[in-house]
Each structure stands twice: as structure tokens, then as C-alpha cells.
Design a protein around this motif. Structure first.
Motif, PDB file in Angstrom:
ATOM      1  N   UNK A 403       2.420  -5.884  14.681  1.00  0.00           N
ATOM      2  CA  UNK A 403       3.474  -5.577  15.641  1.00  0.00           C
ATOM      3  C   UNK A 403       2.955  -5.534  17.072  1.00  0.00           C
ATOM      4  N   UNK A 404       1.659  -5.399  17.227  1.00  0.00           N
ATOM      5  CA  UNK A 404       1.005  -5.431  18.544  1.00  0.00           C
ATOM      6  C   UNK A 404      -0.472  -5.679  18.308  1.00  0.00           C
ATOM      7  N   UNK A 405      -1.218  -5.896  19.353  1.00  0.00           N
ATOM      8  CA  UNK A 405      -2.642  -6.172  19.206  1.00  0.00           C
ATOM      9  C   UNK A 405      -3.324  -4.987  18.517  1.00  0.00           C
ATOM     10  N   UNK A 406      -3.992  -5.284  17.400  1.00  0.00           N
ATOM     11  CA  UNK A 406      -4.715  -4.292  16.598  1.00  0.00           C
ATOM     12  C   UNK A 406      -3.799  -3.217  15.992  1.00  0.00           C
ATOM     13  N   UNK A 407      -2.501  -3.489  15.964  1.00  0.00           N
ATOM     14  CA  UNK A 407      -1.559  -2.551  15.336  1.00  0.00           C
ATOM     15  C   UNK A 407      -0.807  -3.299  14.241  1.00  0.00           C
ATOM     16  N   UNK A 408      -1.171  -2.986  13.003  1.00  0.00           N
ATOM     17  CA  UNK A 408      -0.638  -3.721  11.857  1.00  0.00           C
ATOM     18  C   UNK A 408       0.269  -2.804  11.034  1.00  0.00           C
ATOM     19  N   UNK A 409       1.446  -3.329  10.704  1.00  0.00           N
ATOM     20  CA  UNK A 409       2.414  -2.608   9.878  1.00  0.00           C
ATOM     21  C   UNK A 409       2.387  -3.209   8.477  1.00  0.00           C
ATOM     22  N   UNK A 410       2.168  -2.339   7.443  1.00  0.00           N
ATOM     23  CA  UNK A 410       2.156  -2.804   6.069  1.00  0.00           C
ATOM     24  C   UNK A 410       3.245  -2.108   5.263  1.00  0.00           C
ATOM     25  N   UNK A 411       3.901  -2.889   4.446  1.00  0.00           N
ATOM     26  CA  UNK A 411       4.886  -2.363   3.507  1.00  0.00           C
ATOM     27  C   UNK A 411       4.341  -2.574   2.098  1.00  0.00           C
ATOM     28  N   UNK A 412       4.160  -1.453   1.344  1.00  0.00           N
ATOM     29  CA  UNK A 412       3.504  -1.560   0.042  1.00  0.00           C
ATOM     30  C   UNK A 412       4.197  -0.674  -0.979  1.00  0.00           C
ATOM     31  N   UNK A 413       4.042  -1.044  -2.265  1.00  0.00           N
ATOM     32  CA  UNK A 413       4.507  -0.186  -3.345  1.00  0.00           C
ATOM     33  C   UNK A 413       3.621   1.056  -3.425  1.00  0.00           C
ATOM     34  N   UNK A 414       4.225   2.182  -3.773  1.00  0.00           N
ATOM     35  CA  UNK A 414       3.446   3.399  -3.994  1.00  0.00           C
ATOM     36  C   UNK A 414       4.190   4.273  -4.998  1.00  0.00           C
ATOM     37  N   UNK A 415       3.484   5.198  -5.661  1.00  0.00           N
ATOM     38  CA  UNK A 415       4.160   6.089  -6.613  1.00  0.00           C
ATOM     39  C   UNK A 415       5.191   6.968  -5.912  1.00  0.00           C
ATOM     40  N   UNK A 416       6.235   7.344  -6.645  1.00  0.00           N
ATOM     41  CA  UNK A 416       7.253   8.236  -6.096  1.00  0.00           C
ATOM     42  C   UNK A 416       6.762   9.679  -6.059  1.00  0.00           C
ATOM     43  N   UNK A 417       6.000  10.089  -7.067  1.00  0.00           N
ATOM     44  CA  UNK A 417       5.522  11.469  -7.127  1.00  0.00           C
ATOM     45  C   UNK A 417       5.774  12.061  -8.503  1.00  0.00           C
ATOM     46  N   UNK A 418       6.781  12.936  -8.599  1.00  0.00           N
ATOM     47  CA  UNK A 418       7.131  13.564  -9.877  1.00  0.00           C
ATOM     48  C   UNK A 418       8.555  13.175 -10.241  1.00  0.00           C
TER      49      UNK A 418
END
Length: 686
Positions: A403-418
Motif C-alpha cells: 500500500x506504500x513503500x515498505x508497507x505491505x498489507x496481507x490478508x490471510x486465513x487464521x483460526x477463529x479462537x473458541x
């Protein structure tokens, strides 16, 4: 003293855990409020009094020692005095009636009439009653307590019912119904005092409402408080106006109940309008509001248990998600091996559940869902291995944007929790859900139906036994009582998602009682539409599979829509004959009912048995789409056609989670989709 007839072993099997003490109850004090004894006009409520006496007779014959504390004398006396004054009034008096009477006079007049009614009713039931009038000052005499106990115990030994009432006629208070002072100040406080003096095992206070509510009983948002905890409820509850016919009200009852409970006498406030409240209380049923001197410790223990279970699952899930994909995969493979190794033990427990369900008279569809048929354990183990081989769902990057120099946005799967999963009668669901939770790095709390309790327990034991100590056995918690669900649903700070699987009522109830996000589907009304261009041989195979393969499943066909041009064709006639041969009962919509003379369906959303099917004729594919979107439940719907345009319109416009072309609705299953276990699918299949 044990009871076989009311509070004995058979009744205790269904008793609520907080009411288990009633099995040891022998001496019962029943306090009857004025609003129960009399109606709004002050006249005696003979129906309620008759029901009360019937219950007392039953208790008396079962060996209980029953003592009554009854209100109502002042109200009855006032009504009688009003009548006497009315018939002796002149015409001038009637123009300006004065109907205020001294409370003591009302008590004196009403007392004899009230006792006469009790005596008459009990005599008809072959029960003997006695009257005991007491005043506040009686209890100031140190010797009175001994005399009181001697008299009452002698009456109880003779199986006589003592009826107590405060002797308002000679009370030393100026207005006994307005002056709350002294050792006791009304019949509620008298009942509490007698409960302690006479060593009662329980005090039952009958009122005009079902118990103590969190707000006004007339407010739909108010909920009954089944167990009163003074520290929790004492400052939260505000009381409305007292009864218009009595002098106490709910506040007086609560004060008296708290007082009695503090002295070791459990109290239940229940409805005196119901015909069997007393019997239900002594069976241990969860009715009314219980006051008990140990209630605070129960509440603390229950809350701690629910919270500790949820927190433990969360903590274990944090260790789980630290594992590599291969390590989580190995856990699943170990679980699959453990299930196969313990198949005989699992089958024994399941057979015991099935036998108990059949003996209890459960519906055949429910028994079918809970049965682990031969080969089921092998299939479950196979599905677990398929889940293990799935692509790792954790830390899988979906999108990466600079999104900008040295600023990276990642969208990833992750656990919900409980996750809290509530399901009904299918023990195999426990295995599949647990496997998905482990693969995706989530903690899990499971509550299955009570009818499959033994099956769920053995499956939970086998699965958690295969979880390594480095993660923790408490990763998957098994909830065993219904009461725990309410406590868990309140833990929105620990539990991240609730998924109720089961009936419409179950899902709707969960949604209404928690702040935790809920992923649930409340109906399973699935449609198959046979278009006019359909291959009828294919249609027969698909419809029979959709309806007959597993009628109790949520993805089984409920409604068959047929293009109107197919009416009276050989292909449709053959299909309907085959359905009837399989035991399917066909109901008709308005058009089908008229044309085929089949029984008329009450509503397109009416739920009949799993072996019922609703048939209706429609004009074209667009009529079918409109029908499904109006009456369906957005679960799974299918079109059978060779017309590609009709199929495309159906797939695009039907608003359901799964929409099929020339495929049975029974294909709506995570395992068939290659996902290893059942999930909530979204998409189209052709």
C-alpha cells in the motif's frame, strides 16, 4: 424418608440438579397467598382451592407431613361485609356507598368462612384439617415454641393437616395489613417463621405468578429466575405494586424466602394458579424460584466450571496453532487410528443409547440419526484422514498488497479462537466437527443431544486421548448438561462463534439468547424442480435419491415442483408410484390437490414427518424460482432439465446456499464436496 410416588427414584431421574434435595423432603409447609385463595372481586376461587386440597391429599397419602399457612380471611370478610351492608342499605345510602371496613372486623368475619370452606373440601377428600390461629405476641413467650411444636407434631402423627393463619382480629398492630413490625408481620413472614420453628424440609409459597422474574412478569423481555442468589439478584430486582387483594406482594415473599433459606429451609415460590405446582416442586422439576442457603456456592461453581472450560479450550488452541501443519495432521491421523481401535467400545455405547431411545419412544427419524451403523466408524476414520490431507487452512495468504513503500498489507486465513457447537442427535457430527477444529487450529466446546450421551462421551474420550499433552486434552470440552449452555452463551469475552446444528427451534433459541456471533440455519426445506424438458428417467433417479436415501437429513427433498405440462404424463405417474412404494406420503399444493386429489398441504412451510413430500405444479422455471425464494429456507435446491437457459436462470436466481443442476440435493455435503467433513457450503453445482 424416601418417596416412591412423588419424589422417589423414578422422579429423581428427571429432576433438576439444583432440586435434588427434594428426595429427602418429609415435612412440607405450603403458604397460600390471598391472590390464590380469592379472585379479583374478593370471592373465594373455589377451583384453585379444590386443586390445592387435591394436591395436599396426594401428599398426605404418600406419607408427607403437610402444614398449610393460608391467607385470604381479610379479603373474604371484606367481601361478606360489603354484601351485608349492601342489602341493608337505604336508597339514599346507595347513592353514596361507604365500603371501607376495619381490617380486624374483616378478619374476624372472614376467618370462620375460610376455614369452613377448607374443612368442607378436605372432608370430601377423606382428609382431616385443623385450625391454628397465632399472633405476633404468642412467639414472645419463651414456652410458646415448645407448646406449638407439641401440638403440631401430634396433629401430624394423626395425619391431620394443620392450617395456620395470623389472628388479625386480635392483632396488637393498629392495621395488621399496613404495619410491618414485630416477629412476623404477615402470613409470608409467618410461614418463614413456622418453617424454622417446626423444622420443615421445604417451604412452598404459592403466588399469582410463576415465580420471581428479572422484570415485570408482563414484560416479554423478563425471564424467570429459577435460582435466587441474594448477592446477584438482591440489588438488581425492583418490585412493582403489591397484590390488589392481599397485603404482601412479591417483595414480602422474597424477604420471607431469604429469611427462611438463611435458616436452612429451602423455599420455592411457584404459581398457585397451576393445578400441579406443588407436586412438580416435590418431583424436583425446575419450576418457580428456588431459595437455598447454598445457592451462592452453586452459582459460583457453575460459572467457574463454564468459564474454566471455555478458557482452557482457548489456552489449548493457542498451543495448537503454534504447531506445524504436519504436527496437526499427525494428531488427526492418530485420532482416526484410535477410533478404529476402539470401534467395539464405541458401538456398545451407541447401541445402549439407541436401545434407551427406542424404549423412551423417540421418533424413528431421530433414532436413525443417532445410530452408528456398521461401517460408520471406518467411514469416519476415512473422512478424518481426508481432512488431514487438506491444504493447511492456517496462515494461508489470500492477498498481499504493497500500500506504500515498505508497507505491505496481507490478508490471510487464521483460526477463529473458541467455537461452541450445539448439535442434537448425531454422534458422528462430534467426530467431524472435532476434526475440522483441530485442522483449523480452533478450540472447541461441544454439546450433543442427551439421547446420545453415552456415544458422545466415548467418542470425546477417544478423540481427546489422542491429543498430545503439549496441546492439552482440554482443547475439546464436552458439555454434559443443559444448564451449562446458558452459562457458556454468556461468555462472549471467551467464545468467538456459536454454531447450532439441529431443529429450527434450537437455532432460533440460541440466536435469541447470546451476544456471541451465531452461524446457524434454522430450516431445511429443500426443493427439486422438474422442468418440462427433463429426462424423466434421470428425474426419477434424482428424486428418489433426494427423498428416500436419508429422509431425516437436512438436505433431503421436502417439496417437489413439477412443470404443469408434465401433469398426467407417464413419466410423472411412474415417479409418484415409486415414491409411494418407498413409503413417501404425498401432499398437494392448491393446484396438485385439485388435479391429483391428494391431501392438501396446510402450508408450503409446514413440517410433516420426514417421509412426507409436498407436490405442486408451476407454470415455468421462473414460477419455480419465485416459489423457492418465497417458501424455501435457502438451504439446497435442484433443477432437473436439459434446457441450458432454464438451468442457468435457476442457478443464478435461486437464493440458496447450494443450487444444483441435474444432481440430488443429498450431494450438499462437505464430504461429497471433497472437504472431508460436513460444512455449510455456498455455491452452485451442475
Amino acid at each position: 424418608m424416601g418417596r416412591g410416588g412423588i419424589g422417589g427414584a423414578a422422579a429423581m431421574e428427571t429432576a433438576d440438579s439444583t432440586r435434588a434435595f427434594v428426595k429427602d423432603v418429609r415435612r412440607v409447609i405450603i403458604k397460600v397467598g390471598t391472590a390464590v385463595v380469592t379472585g379479583q372481586t374478593g370471592r373465594l376461587a373455589m377451583g384453585r382451592l379444590g386443586s390445592l386440597c387435591e394436591q395436599v391429599k396426594q401428599l398426605n397419602f404418600q406419607g408427607y407431613e403437610v402444614i398449610l399457612v393460608t391467607s385470604g380471611a381479610v379479603g373474604v370478610g371484606r367481601q361478606r361485609l360489603q354484601y351485608r351492608k349492601l342489602i341493608h342499605s337505604s336508597f339514599a345510602d346507595l347513592q353514596n356507598p361507604q365500603m371501607d371496613f376495619d381490617g380486624k372486623a374483616c378478619a374476624a368475619v372472614g376467618q370462620s368462612g375460610l376455614m369452613a370452606i377448607y374443612d368442607t373440601l378436605f372432608s370430601q377428600l377423606d382428609v382431616t384439617s385443623s385450625q391454628l390461629l397465632v399472633t405476633d405476641r404468642d412467639f414472645k413467650d419463651p414456652s410458646f415454641g415448645d407448646q406449638l411444636r407439641e401440638t403440631v407434631f401430634a396433629l401430624l402423627d394423626l395425619k391431620v393437616i394443620p392450617l395456620f393463619n395470623e389472628n388479625d382480629a386480635i392483632s396488637t398492630r393498629r392495621q395488621p395489613y399496613e404495619d410491618p413490625s414485630g416477629i412476623f408481620w404477615d402470613n409470608d413472614s409467618l410461614a418463614a417463621l413456622l418453617a424454622a420453628e417446626l423444622s420443615a424440609d421445604i417451604l412452598i409459597m404459592l403466588s399469582d405468578v410463576e415465580g420471581l422474574y428479572s422484570g415485570p412478569p408482563s414484560d416479554p423481555q423478563s425471564k424467570i429466575i429459577h435460582t435466587y442468589v441474594n448477592e446477584k439478584h438482591g440489588k438488581l430486582i425492583s418490585f412493582g405494586e403489591k397484590s390488589c387483594v392481599g397485603r404482601g406482594g412479591m417483595q414480602a415473599k422474597v424477604v420471607a424466602a431469604v429469611n427462611a433459606a438463611s435458616k436452612g429451609v429451602p423455599v420455592v415460590i411457584a404459581s398457585g394458579f397451576a393445578t400441579d405446582s406443588i407436586i412438580k416442586v416435590l418431583k424436583g422439576e425446575k419450576i418457580g424460584t428456588l431459595f437455598h442457603n447454598e445457592a451462592n456456592s452453586w452459582e459460583c461453581t457453575k460459572e467457574a466450571t463454564a468459564r474454566e472450560m471455555a478458557v482452557a479450550a482457548r489456552d489449548c488452541s493457542r498451543w495448537l496453532k503454534k504447531l506445524s501443519s504436519e504436527e496437526r495432521k499427525k494428531i488427526l491421523l492418530d485420532i482416526a487410528d484410535a477410533l478404529e481401535a476402539n470401534e467395539d467400545a464405541i458401538r456398545r455405547e451407541n447401541e445402549a443409547d439407541v436401545e434407551a431411545a427406542q424404549d423412551a419412544g423417540y421418533e424413528k427419524s431421530l433414532v436413525a440419526r443417532m445410530t452408528l451403523k456398521p461401517g460408520k466408524i471406518t467411514n469416519l476414520a476415512r473422512s478424518i484422514r481426508a481432512i488431514a490431507d487438506m491444504e493447511d487452512p492456517i496462515s494461508h495468504t489470500l492477498k498481499r498488497t504493497e500500500v506504500a513503500k515498505d508497507l505491505v498489507f496481507e490478508k490471510a486465513y487464521c483460526p477463529l479462537g473458541v467455537l461452541l457447537i450445539i448439535f442434537e442427535s448425531r454422534p458422528d457430527a462430534l467426530v467431524q466437527i472435532a476434526s475440522l477444529a483441530i485442522r483449523s487450529g480452533n478450540g472447541l466446546l461441544l454439546k450433543g443431544g442427551k439421547e446420545a450421551m453415552r456415544s458422545n462421551a466415548i467418542l470425546h474420550k477417544v478423540i481427546t486421548g489422542a491429543i498430545p499433552d503439549s496441546v492439552g486434552k482440554k482443547l475439546i470440552g464436552l458439555v454434559t448438561t443443559k444448564d451449562e449452555i446458558a452459562d457458556l452463551l454468556a461468555l462472549d469475552d471467551v467464545i468467538d462463534l456459536v454454531i447450532p446444528r439441529g431443529s429450527k427451534n434450537l437455532v432460533s433459541q440460541i440466536k435469541a439468547t447470546t451476544k456471541i456471533p451465531v452461524l446457524g440455519h434454522a430450516d431445511g426445506i429443500c426443493h427439486v424442480y422438474i422442468d418440462k424438458s427433463a429426462d424423466m428417467d434421470m428425474a426419477k433417479r434424482i428424486v428418489l435419491d433426494a427423498k428416500v436415501d436419508y429422509p431425516a437429513a437436512c438436505n433431503a427433498m421436502e417439496t417437489l415442483l413439477v412443470h404443469k405440462d408434465l401433469n398426467k404424463t407417464e413419466g410423472l405417474d411412474d415417479l409418484l408410484v415409486e415414491l409411494e412404494k418407498e413409503g413417501v406420503v404425498i401432499y398437494g399444493g392448491p393446484v396438485a390437490h385439485d388435479k391429483l386429489k391428494v391431501p392438501k398441504v396446510e402450508s408450503f412451510r409446514h413440517e410433516y414427518s420426514s417421509m412426507a413430500c409436498t407436490l405442486e405444479f408451476v407454470d415455468d422455471v421462473h414460477s419455480a424460482i419465485d416459489h423457492i425464494n418465497r417458501y424455501g429456507s435457502a438451504h439446497t435446491d435442484c433443477i432437473i432439465t436439459t434446457d441450458e437457459k432454464a438451468a442457468e436462470a435457476f442457478l443464478q436466481q435461486v437464493e440458496s446456499a447450494a443450487v444444483f443442476h441435474n444432481a440430488s440435493t443429498r450431494f450438499c455435503d462437505g464430504t461429497r464436496f471433497g472437504l472431508g467433513a460436513e460444512v455449510l457450503p455456498v455455491g452452485c453445482v451442475s
